[in-house]
Write an enzyme that holds these catalytic residues in place. Structure first.
Site, PDB file in Angstrom:
ATOM      1  CD  GLU A 116     -13.205   4.356  -3.795  1.00 47.00           C
ATOM      2  OE1 GLU A 116     -14.161   4.895  -3.208  1.00 47.00           O
ATOM      3  OE2 GLU A 116     -12.075   4.848  -3.844  1.00 47.00           O
ATOM      4  CE  LYS A 120      -7.636   9.707  -1.261  1.00 43.75           C
ATOM      5  NZ  LYS A 120      -7.647  10.156  -2.666  1.00 43.75           N
TER       6      LYS A 120
END
Ligand code: PGA
Ligand code: ZN
Length: 421
Positions: A203, A337
């Site tokens: 990330e 999510k």
């Protein structure tokens, strides 16, 4: 509005280089696209993504999900009005027939669902956040930004997956990004000064050699001070422990190999509470395993509501698990999510249910991302308050931060204040 005339789907590669599903939905005068993200530290209770399981791409190919879109979902969706997001999502879920969308594949269903939303907003020539907003769109979410990475996103590092900074002192999105950028650069300088290479994990967070979890907190704190800010006033810390992924069910123990310790759940709780006393830690995600309800409740009792206790693997963007959290008091905040639930409608309903129940919400990207920016629009449309995209690095992350800049130019760049004190 206008009828869906065609759907096309194909396999592309995500930010980790793994195959994923890309979908295009066509109407007479507009089209929309969506590319599906994928997690590495996935929760057991998430909607199930369909992978081919053949030798190709070591089993990770998505040709079967693509075929399911073209052969099974397209006949259900083509001919419907593109504005009927809820009806379309419900029809796909009903066709699948399972709770976790494992029959057709959640990646196939979310691909179509997301592309329908984009096609509808394009057909109206309206930005997605405005098209989706039930009423007035909300404010720009406060970003919590990954600076140091461990866990499954940086194999071999420390167990905690994300060390993030939260620019609680920022009033505008522009300030928030700049403050985080300053800290990230200061941390990078420290890493280089200590003789390490500033390599980044999935990330975009740094993953230098660290001997302990405390080392990571100290590095963050030093970075904040080096950048000229006051920890706890200008920027505070957040962590995603992702504890499910180092929990040994047989031993009922959290295996922290980096510090050579195997902790029973109450010792783990003590560690987490201690971090909150030693560091300006304002948000803690998944500090305990995904089904360790008993200890989540104990931890919440100990911490109270001065800290954000955020459920990701615990909640998996699921209404039933949200209800259980509401009843038990296991957490006070919800990570959202879209690919954990499998449709845009499911994502929206979960955010709204969380807000009705008094939870704060953090819309989140996955570690395997694409250039898709839908979560930025979703977070604004439903006033999520916070967003977690990863670090200020790598274009699959920056495209979402930059989308929020674009939205802030239309909406004003006042950022949502952090909800816990
Ligand atoms: P994942 O990580 O996308 O690998 O699951 C993100 C998170 O755990 O929040
Ligand atoms: Zn998480």
């Amino acid at each position: 509005m206008s009828e869906i005339s065609a759907i096309d789907a194909w396999e592309v590669l995500d930010s980790r280089g793994h195959p994923t599903v890309c979908v295009a939905v066509e109407t007479a005068h507009a089209s929309g696209r969506f590319t599906v993200p994928a997690g590495a530290s996935t929760g057991t209770h998430e909607a199930v993504e369909r992978r081919d399981g053949t030798a190709r791409y070591r089993g990770r190919g998505v040709r079967s999900a693509v075929a399911a879109i073209n052969d099974e979902l397209a006949p259900i969706v083509v001919g419907r009005d593109v504005s009927e997001q809820r009806t379309i999502d419900e029809a796909m879920c009903a066709y699948d027939g399972t709770e976790t969308l494992s029959e057709v594949g959640a990646n196939a269903i979310l691909g179509v669902s997301g592309a329908v939303a984009h096609a509808a907003s394009n057909a109206l020539d309206t930005p997605l956040y405005r098209y989706l907003a039930p009423d007035e769109p909300g404010r720009i979410p406060l970003p919590m930004v990954n600076v140091l990475s461990g866990g499954l996103h940086a194999e071999g590092g420390i167990e905690i997956q994300d060390f993030l900074v939260v620019p609680i002192g920022a009033e505008t999105y522009d300030d928030a990004l700049r403050m985080v950028w300053d800290v990230r650069q200061a941390v990078r300088d420290r890493i280089v000064k200590e003789g390490h290479r500033p390599l980044v994990a999935d990330e975009g967070g740094f993953s230098p050699p660290m001997n302990s979890i405390d080392d990571a907190f100290v590095l963050l704190e030093t970075g904040v001070r080096d950048a000229g800010y006051e920890p706890g006033t200008d920027l505070s810390f957040a962590i995603d422990v992702a504890a499910t992924h180092f929990y040994d069910e047989d031993q009922d123990a959290y295996e922290l190999e980096s510090i050579g310790k195997s902790l029973c759940p109450t010792e783990m709780i003590d560690h987490v509470v201690e971090w909150t006393t030693r560091y300006p830690l304002v948000s803690i995600e998944d500090p305990l395993a995904e089904d360790d309800w008993e200890h989540w409740i104990q931890l919440h009792d100990k911490l109270g509501d001065t800290v954000q206790l955020l459920g990701d693997d615990l909640l998996v963007t699921d209404q039933k698990r949200l209800e259980r959290v509401r009843e038990t008091g296991a957490a006070n905040a919800v990570l959202v999510k879209p690919n954990q639930t499998g449709t845009i409608t499911g994502t929206i309903e979960l955010i709204q249910a969380a807000h009705r129940a008094g939870f704060s919400t953090v819309v989140s990207a996955r570690s395997g991302e694409t250039s898709d920016t839908t979560i930025a629009d979703l977070a604004v449309a439903f006033d999520a308050g916070q967003i977690k995209i990863g670090s200020l690095a790598r274009s699959e992350r920056l495209v979402k931060y930059n989308r929020l800049i674009e939205i802030s130019r239309e909406r004003g760049d006042e950022v949502t204040p952090f909800p816990f004190h």
